[in-house]
Design a protein around this motif. Structure first.
Motif, short mmCIF file in Angstrom:
data_model
loop_
_atom_site.label_atom_id
_atom_site.label_comp_id
_atom_site.label_asym_id
_atom_site.label_seq_id
_atom_site.Cartn_x
_atom_site.Cartn_y
_atom_site.Cartn_z
N TRP A 65 43.28 32.62 49.26
CA TRP A 65 44.65 32.68 48.72
C TRP A 65 44.72 32.56 47.20
N GLN A 66 43.59 32.70 46.52
CA GLN A 66 43.56 32.56 45.06
C GLN A 66 44.12 33.81 44.39
N GLU A 67 44.84 33.57 43.28
CA GLU A 67 45.29 34.69 42.45
C GLU A 67 44.08 35.23 41.70
N ILE A 68 44.05 36.51 41.42
CA ILE A 68 42.96 37.13 40.67
C ILE A 68 43.57 37.81 39.45
N ASP A 69 43.03 37.51 38.28
CA ASP A 69 43.55 38.09 37.04
C ASP A 69 43.28 39.58 36.97
N ALA A 70 44.19 40.29 36.30
CA ALA A 70 44.02 41.72 36.09
C ALA A 70 42.82 41.96 35.18
N ILE A 71 42.01 42.94 35.53
CA ILE A 71 40.82 43.28 34.74
C ILE A 71 40.58 44.78 34.79
N ASP A 72 39.72 45.27 33.91
CA ASP A 72 39.31 46.67 34.00
C ASP A 72 38.42 46.84 35.22
N THR A 73 38.50 48.00 35.83
CA THR A 73 37.71 48.27 37.03
C THR A 73 36.81 49.47 36.80
N GLU A 74 35.98 49.77 37.78
CA GLU A 74 35.10 50.93 37.72
C GLU A 74 35.85 52.23 37.98
N PHE A 75 37.10 52.14 38.39
CA PHE A 75 37.88 53.32 38.75
C PHE A 75 38.69 53.83 37.57
N ASP A 76 38.65 55.14 37.35
CA ASP A 76 39.38 55.76 36.23
C ASP A 76 40.89 55.61 36.37
N ASP A 77 41.39 55.52 37.59
CA ASP A 77 42.84 55.47 37.80
C ASP A 77 43.38 54.04 37.97
N VAL A 78 42.55 53.03 37.70
CA VAL A 78 43.00 51.64 37.78
C VAL A 78 42.64 50.95 36.47
N LYS A 79 43.64 50.76 35.65
CA LYS A 79 43.45 50.11 34.34
C LYS A 79 43.87 48.65 34.42
N LYS A 80 43.55 47.91 33.39
CA LYS A 80 43.84 46.47 33.35
C LYS A 80 45.33 46.18 33.48
N ASP A 81 46.19 47.11 33.04
CA ASP A 81 47.64 46.86 33.11
C ASP A 81 48.21 47.03 34.52
N ASP A 82 47.40 47.49 35.46
CA ASP A 82 47.83 47.58 36.86
C ASP A 82 47.82 46.16 37.43
N PRO A 83 48.95 45.68 37.96
CA PRO A 83 49.00 44.30 38.47
C PRO A 83 48.02 44.02 39.61
#
Length: 121
Positions: A65-83
């Motif tokens: 149940w832990q919150e996970i901070d937004a981070i950059d991912t390996e996917f081109d369509d998922v940026k850090k600003d995606d919640p």
């Protein structure tokens, strides 16, 4: 889509029961579904349940149940600003979900039943 959401809600509640080793009262199960956005008020939300939302739900279940901070991912369509980026990264790294291809996760695409059930089985 409503039947899929109802099934997902039920499966998530079952996983919560199994994961925690305790039995929740019906009201607690309902509150868990509300927290994950599976229901809005007393009914299933009519909005589509997306791959990003599913990633968040699975991450919370498997990460105590832990919150996970937004981070950059390996996917081109998922940026850090995606919640949901931190959650998407978590499910990808832990093999709970995969991208729709080598460089895309498609976080706003509707989730299909097979994708929801894979990590629960």
């Amino acid at each position: 889509m409503k039947n899929v959401k109802k099934l997902m809600s039920l499966l998530m509640v079952i996983v919560v029961f199994l994961h925690s080793g305790t039995i929740f009262a019906a009201v607690s199960a309902k509150n868990i579904c509300k927290e994950f956005g599976l229901i809005n008020g007393d009914t299933i939300d009519d909005e589509k349940y997306t791959r990003g939302m599913c990633a968040k739900t699975l991450s919370k279940i498997y990460n105590d149940w832990q919150e996970i901070d937004a981070i950059d991912t390996e996917f081109d369509d998922v940026k850090k600003d995606d919640p949901n980026s931190g959650y998407i990264n978590y499910v990808a790294l832990n093999g709970l979900m995969t991208g729709t291809d080598e460089s895309s996760f498609s976080p706003n695409a509707p989730i299909v039943l097979e994708e929801m059930l894979k990590p629960l089985i």
